[in-house]
Design an enzyme around this catalytic site. Structure first.
Site, mmCIF file in Angstrom:
data_model
loop_
_atom_site.group_PDB
_atom_site.id
_atom_site.type_symbol
_atom_site.label_atom_id
_atom_site.label_comp_id
_atom_site.label_asym_id
_atom_site.label_seq_id
_atom_site.Cartn_x
_atom_site.Cartn_y
_atom_site.Cartn_z
ATOM 1 C CG ASP A 268 -2.090 0.915 1.101
ATOM 2 O OD1 ASP A 268 -3.227 0.432 1.157
ATOM 3 O OD2 ASP A 268 -1.869 2.139 0.938
ATOM 4 C CB ILE A 269 1.364 4.130 -2.310
ATOM 5 C CG1 ILE A 269 -0.082 4.439 -2.668
ATOM 6 C CG2 ILE A 269 2.085 3.343 -3.387
ATOM 7 C CD1 ILE A 269 -0.210 5.349 -3.883
ATOM 8 C CD GLU B 168 -10.530 6.190 0.325
ATOM 9 O OE1 GLU B 168 -9.345 6.123 -0.070
ATOM 10 O OE2 GLU B 168 -10.896 6.890 1.280
ATOM 11 C CB VAL B 169 -9.200 1.198 -4.955
ATOM 12 C CG1 VAL B 169 -8.799 0.532 -6.268
ATOM 13 C CG2 VAL B 169 -8.338 2.431 -4.696
ATOM 14 C CG HIS C 279 -8.515 -3.541 -1.964
ATOM 15 N ND1 HIS C 279 -9.465 -2.917 -2.740
ATOM 16 C CD2 HIS C 279 -8.349 -2.745 -0.875
ATOM 17 C CE1 HIS C 279 -9.851 -1.804 -2.146
ATOM 18 N NE2 HIS C 279 -9.199 -1.673 -1.003
ATOM 19 C CG HIS D 259 -6.459 -2.676 3.554
ATOM 20 N ND1 HIS D 259 -5.749 -1.543 3.247
ATOM 21 C CD2 HIS D 259 -7.671 -2.518 2.975
ATOM 22 C CE1 HIS D 259 -6.501 -0.730 2.528
ATOM 23 N NE2 HIS D 259 -7.676 -1.300 2.346
HETATM 24 P P1 AMP Z 1 -9.908 1.238 0.321
HETATM 25 O O1 AMP Z 1 -10.629 1.056 -1.005
HETATM 26 O O2 AMP Z 1 -10.688 2.083 1.279
HETATM 27 O O3 AMP Z 1 -9.470 -0.064 0.912
HETATM 28 O O4 AMP Z 1 -8.614 2.109 0.057
HETATM 29 C C1 AMP Z 1 -7.749 1.865 -1.016
HETATM 30 C C2 AMP Z 1 -6.353 1.617 -0.537
HETATM 31 O O5 AMP Z 1 -5.534 1.541 -1.684
HETATM 32 C C3 AMP Z 1 -5.755 2.699 0.363
HETATM 33 O O6 AMP Z 1 -5.165 2.091 1.515
HETATM 34 C C4 AMP Z 1 -4.708 3.368 -0.515
HETATM 35 O O7 AMP Z 1 -3.599 3.822 0.222
HETATM 36 C C5 AMP Z 1 -4.342 2.249 -1.455
HETATM 37 N N1 AMP Z 1 -3.851 2.687 -2.753
HETATM 38 C C6 AMP Z 1 -4.403 3.599 -3.579
HETATM 39 N N2 AMP Z 1 -3.692 3.730 -4.714
HETATM 40 C C7 AMP Z 1 -2.652 2.855 -4.604
HETATM 41 C C8 AMP Z 1 -1.555 2.511 -5.436
HETATM 42 N N3 AMP Z 1 -1.360 3.102 -6.631
HETATM 43 N N4 AMP Z 1 -0.668 1.576 -5.007
HETATM 44 C C9 AMP Z 1 -0.848 0.986 -3.799
HETATM 45 N N5 AMP Z 1 -1.869 1.258 -2.961
HETATM 46 C C10 AMP Z 1 -2.756 2.189 -3.354
#
Ligand code: AMP
Length: 138
Positions: free
Chosen positions: A34-35, A98-99, A103, A105
């Site tokens: 995670d970035i 958010e994405v 996924h 964590h």
């Molecule tokens: P969520 O959908 O709430 O689980 O959040 C998305 C997660 O993806 C967050 O922890 C971000 O820090 C992570 N994230 C977003 N863009 C990237 C990326 N390009 N590479 C790695 N992690 C990412």
């Protein structure tokens, strides 16, 4: 529920269109750092095939992803000599997502130590070092 968006950021990572720090992959799943890490060793596990989250994932997608989650949780705990591991997963915006590519964590944890604030970019050199520690523990 909206359709899967093939231009979400994790789909771009899978296609190699944007960079990522990969720690593990097999034919069905990918694990990468995670970035915006909320703990040292914070990583994400995703299926290589499209689905938004648990709500539209197939049993096969869930099975392969959770197998990789288990593998990486054990490795990350060992790599950081952690006391425990938090596994987080969000579904749709109202659920904290958010994405919109499924996924999980994985967050190594220590007794009495909270997670760092969300949304803060990590130090990419430190993240690369942490990724190497996890690879070595696999
Ligand atoms: P969520 O959908 O709430 O689980 O959040 C998305 C997660 O993806 C967050 O922890 C971000 O820090 C992570 N994230 C977003 N863009 C990237 C990326 N390009 N590479 C790695 N992690 C990412």
């Amino acid at each position: 529920m909206q359709a899967y968006d093939p231009d979400n950021v994790f789909a771009k990572i899978l296609r190699g269109e944007i960079p990522s720090t990969r720690v593990y992959e097999d034919s069905d799943t990918l694990a990468f750092m995670d970035i915006m890490p909320r703990s040292d060793g914070h990583l994400l596990v995703i299926p290589k095939t499209p689905c938004r989250n648990v709500l539209d994932a197939s049993p096969a997608q869930l099975e392969t992803v959770i197998r990789t989650v288990k593998t990486l949780a054990v490795a990350a705990k060992a790599a950081f000599s952690a006391d425990g591991v938090t596994i987080q997963q969000f579904n749709e915006a109202a659920g904290g997502q958010e994405v919109f590519h499924l996924h999980f964590h994985i967050l190594p944890r220590y007794e009495g130590v909270g997670l760092r604030a969300p949304g803060v970019m990590g130090d990419m050199a430190a993240i690369a070092t942490q990724a190497e520690k996890i690879r070595a523990a696999l």
